[in-house]
Design a protein around this motif. Sequence first.
Motif, PDB file in Angstrom:
ATOM      1  N   MET A   1       0.841  -1.190   0.000  1.00 50.04           N
ATOM      2  CA  MET A   1       0.000   0.000   0.000  1.00 50.04           C
ATOM      3  C   MET A   1       0.882   1.249   0.000  1.00 50.04           C
ATOM      4  SD  MET A   1      -2.768   1.060   2.840  1.00 50.04           S
ATOM      5  CE  MET A   1      -4.364   1.418   2.272  1.00 50.04           C
ATOM      6  N   ALA A   2       0.643   2.117  -0.956  1.00 50.51           N
ATOM      7  CA  ALA A   2       1.435   3.340  -1.088  1.00 50.51           C
ATOM      8  C   ALA A   2       1.065   4.329   0.010  1.00 50.51           C
ATOM      9  CB  ALA A   2       1.200   3.962  -2.450  1.00 50.51           C
ATOM     10  N   GLN A   3       2.065   5.075   0.429  1.00 57.22           N
ATOM     11  CA  GLN A   3       1.843   6.075   1.455  1.00 57.22           C
ATOM     12  C   GLN A   3       1.178   7.310   0.880  1.00 57.22           C
ATOM     13  OE1 GLN A   3       5.729   6.704   3.281  1.00 57.22           O
ATOM     14  NE2 GLN A   3       4.714   6.191   5.199  1.00 57.22           N
ATOM     15  N   LYS A   4       0.393   7.964   1.720  1.00 57.71           N
ATOM     16  CA  LYS A   4      -0.202   9.234   1.305  1.00 57.71           C
ATOM     17  C   LYS A   4       0.904  10.258   1.134  1.00 57.71           C
ATOM     18  CE  LYS A   4      -4.764   8.542   3.183  1.00 57.71           C
ATOM     19  NZ  LYS A   4      -5.879   9.190   3.850  1.00 57.71           N
ATOM     20  N   GLN A   5       0.637  11.216   0.242  1.00 59.89           N
ATOM     21  CA  GLN A   5       1.623  12.239  -0.052  1.00 59.89           C
ATOM     22  C   GLN A   5       1.057  13.626   0.200  1.00 59.89           C
ATOM     23  OE1 GLN A   5       2.740  10.251  -4.065  1.00 59.89           O
ATOM     24  NE2 GLN A   5       4.460  11.535  -3.449  1.00 59.89           N
ATOM     25  N   MET A   6       1.916  14.522   0.640  1.00 59.18           N
ATOM     26  CA  MET A   6       1.533  15.915   0.802  1.00 59.18           C
ATOM     27  C   MET A   6       1.852  16.636  -0.500  1.00 59.18           C
ATOM     28  SD  MET A   6       2.569  18.901   3.522  1.00 59.18           S
ATOM     29  CE  MET A   6       2.606  17.741   4.839  1.00 59.18           C
ATOM     30  N   VAL A   7       0.890  17.407  -0.983  1.00 58.98           N
ATOM     31  CA  VAL A   7       1.031  18.133  -2.233  1.00 58.98           C
ATOM     32  C   VAL A   7       0.767  19.615  -1.959  1.00 58.98           C
ATOM     33  CG1 VAL A   7       0.108  18.430  -4.567  1.00 58.98           C
ATOM     34  CG2 VAL A   7       0.282  16.128  -3.576  1.00 58.98           C
ATOM     35  N   GLU A  21      -3.719  10.133  -1.612  1.00 55.77           N
ATOM     36  CA  GLU A  21      -3.097   8.880  -2.004  1.00 55.77           C
ATOM     37  C   GLU A  21      -2.558   9.040  -3.419  1.00 55.77           C
ATOM     38  OE1 GLU A  21      -5.187   5.291  -1.171  1.00 55.77           O
ATOM     39  OE2 GLU A  21      -6.215   6.188   0.538  1.00 55.77           O
ATOM     40  N   PRO A  22      -1.479   8.363  -3.759  1.00 56.78           N
ATOM     41  CA  PRO A  22      -0.883   8.508  -5.097  1.00 56.78           C
ATOM     42  C   PRO A  22      -1.846   8.184  -6.238  1.00 56.78           C
ATOM     43  CG  PRO A  22       0.613   7.338  -3.649  1.00 56.78           C
ATOM     44  CD  PRO A  22      -0.681   7.490  -2.912  1.00 56.78           C
ATOM     45  N   ARG A  23      -2.864   7.390  -5.994  1.00 55.30           N
ATOM     46  CA  ARG A  23      -3.792   6.974  -7.046  1.00 55.30           C
ATOM     47  C   ARG A  23      -4.996   7.911  -7.189  1.00 55.30           C
ATOM     48  NH1 ARG A  23      -8.157   5.376  -4.640  1.00 55.30           N
ATOM     49  NH2 ARG A  23      -8.100   4.548  -2.548  1.00 55.30           N
ATOM     50  N   CYS A  63     -10.109  14.286 -14.273  1.00 57.32           N
ATOM     51  CA  CYS A  63     -10.294  12.867 -13.945  1.00 57.32           C
ATOM     52  C   CYS A  63      -9.116  12.029 -14.433  1.00 57.32           C
ATOM     53  CB  CYS A  63     -11.605  12.330 -14.511  1.00 57.32           C
ATOM     54  SG  CYS A  63     -11.653  12.188 -16.321  1.00 57.32           S
ATOM     55  N   LEU A  64      -8.312  12.569 -15.345  1.00 61.47           N
ATOM     56  CA  LEU A  64      -7.174  11.842 -15.905  1.00 61.47           C
ATOM     57  C   LEU A  64      -5.834  12.292 -15.328  1.00 61.47           C
ATOM     58  CD1 LEU A  64      -8.166  11.723 -19.686  1.00 61.47           C
ATOM     59  CD2 LEU A  64      -8.551   9.985 -17.910  1.00 61.47           C
ATOM     60  N   VAL A  65      -5.853  13.270 -14.433  1.00 64.12           N
ATOM     61  CA  VAL A  65      -4.628  13.792 -13.829  1.00 64.12           C
ATOM     62  C   VAL A  65      -4.575  13.312 -12.385  1.00 64.12           C
ATOM     63  CG1 VAL A  65      -3.428  15.912 -13.117  1.00 64.12           C
ATOM     64  CG2 VAL A  65      -4.661  15.841 -15.293  1.00 64.12           C
ATOM     65  N   LEU A  66      -3.445  12.743 -12.009  1.00 68.03           N
ATOM     66  CA  LEU A  66      -3.275  12.376 -10.606  1.00 68.03           C
ATOM     67  C   LEU A  66      -3.036  13.642  -9.797  1.00 68.03           C
ATOM     68  CD1 LEU A  66      -0.995   9.231 -10.992  1.00 68.03           C
ATOM     69  CD2 LEU A  66      -3.457   9.293 -10.470  1.00 68.03           C
ATOM     70  N   ALA A  67      -3.635  13.715  -8.630  1.00 69.23           N
ATOM     71  CA  ALA A  67      -3.489  14.905  -7.789  1.00 69.23           C
ATOM     72  C   ALA A  67      -2.026  15.166  -7.453  1.00 69.23           C
ATOM     73  CB  ALA A  67      -4.322  14.755  -6.520  1.00 69.23           C
ATOM     74  N   VAL A  68      -1.234  14.118  -7.285  1.00 68.19           N
ATOM     75  CA  VAL A  68       0.184  14.310  -6.956  1.00 68.19           C
ATOM     76  C   VAL A  68       0.938  14.995  -8.096  1.00 68.19           C
ATOM     77  CG1 VAL A  68       0.277  12.404  -5.291  1.00 68.19           C
ATOM     78  CG2 VAL A  68       0.820  11.977  -7.702  1.00 68.19           C
TER      79      VAL A  68
END
Length: 160
Positions: A1-7, A21-23, A63-68
Amino acid sequence: MAQKQMVTTTINGEEATFICEPRQSLLEVLREDLGLTGTKEGCSNGNCGACSVILDGVLVDSCLVLAVETEGKAVDTIEGVAGPAELHPLQQKFLEHAALQCGICTPGIIIAAKALLEKNPNPTEHDARLWLAGNLCRCTGYDKIIRAVLDAAETMGAKA
């Protein structure tokens, strides 16, 4: 499970920091985590344009861009279009031309039209139709939308 990231990014001209989350898509974070619900979810696969935002000057389907992927970038949503005291000329012209109905597609179309007018402040009807081809509307038909965009371009050109 990937770690949450701060953006940390800029949204509508203001710095914003969120944890995701990276996803997670940008659309999901905008709506669910940041409360910016003007950006609509239509198809979730990049075909309808309801979730259009401007990312570092480029029109994208959120919808196609990851928030990260927005780290250090600028995101413009429908919430940032109007000024503090008045509607943006595009919004005003959409009202005047009755170019909106249910409201699902309208934010994405206005964002797409804004991106068009920033790139080409004097579009032809063909330019506007081609540029907005990625935004689907099932309620109103496109003639009123195109007239509103071209009228806004004329109004904005007159102010320049």
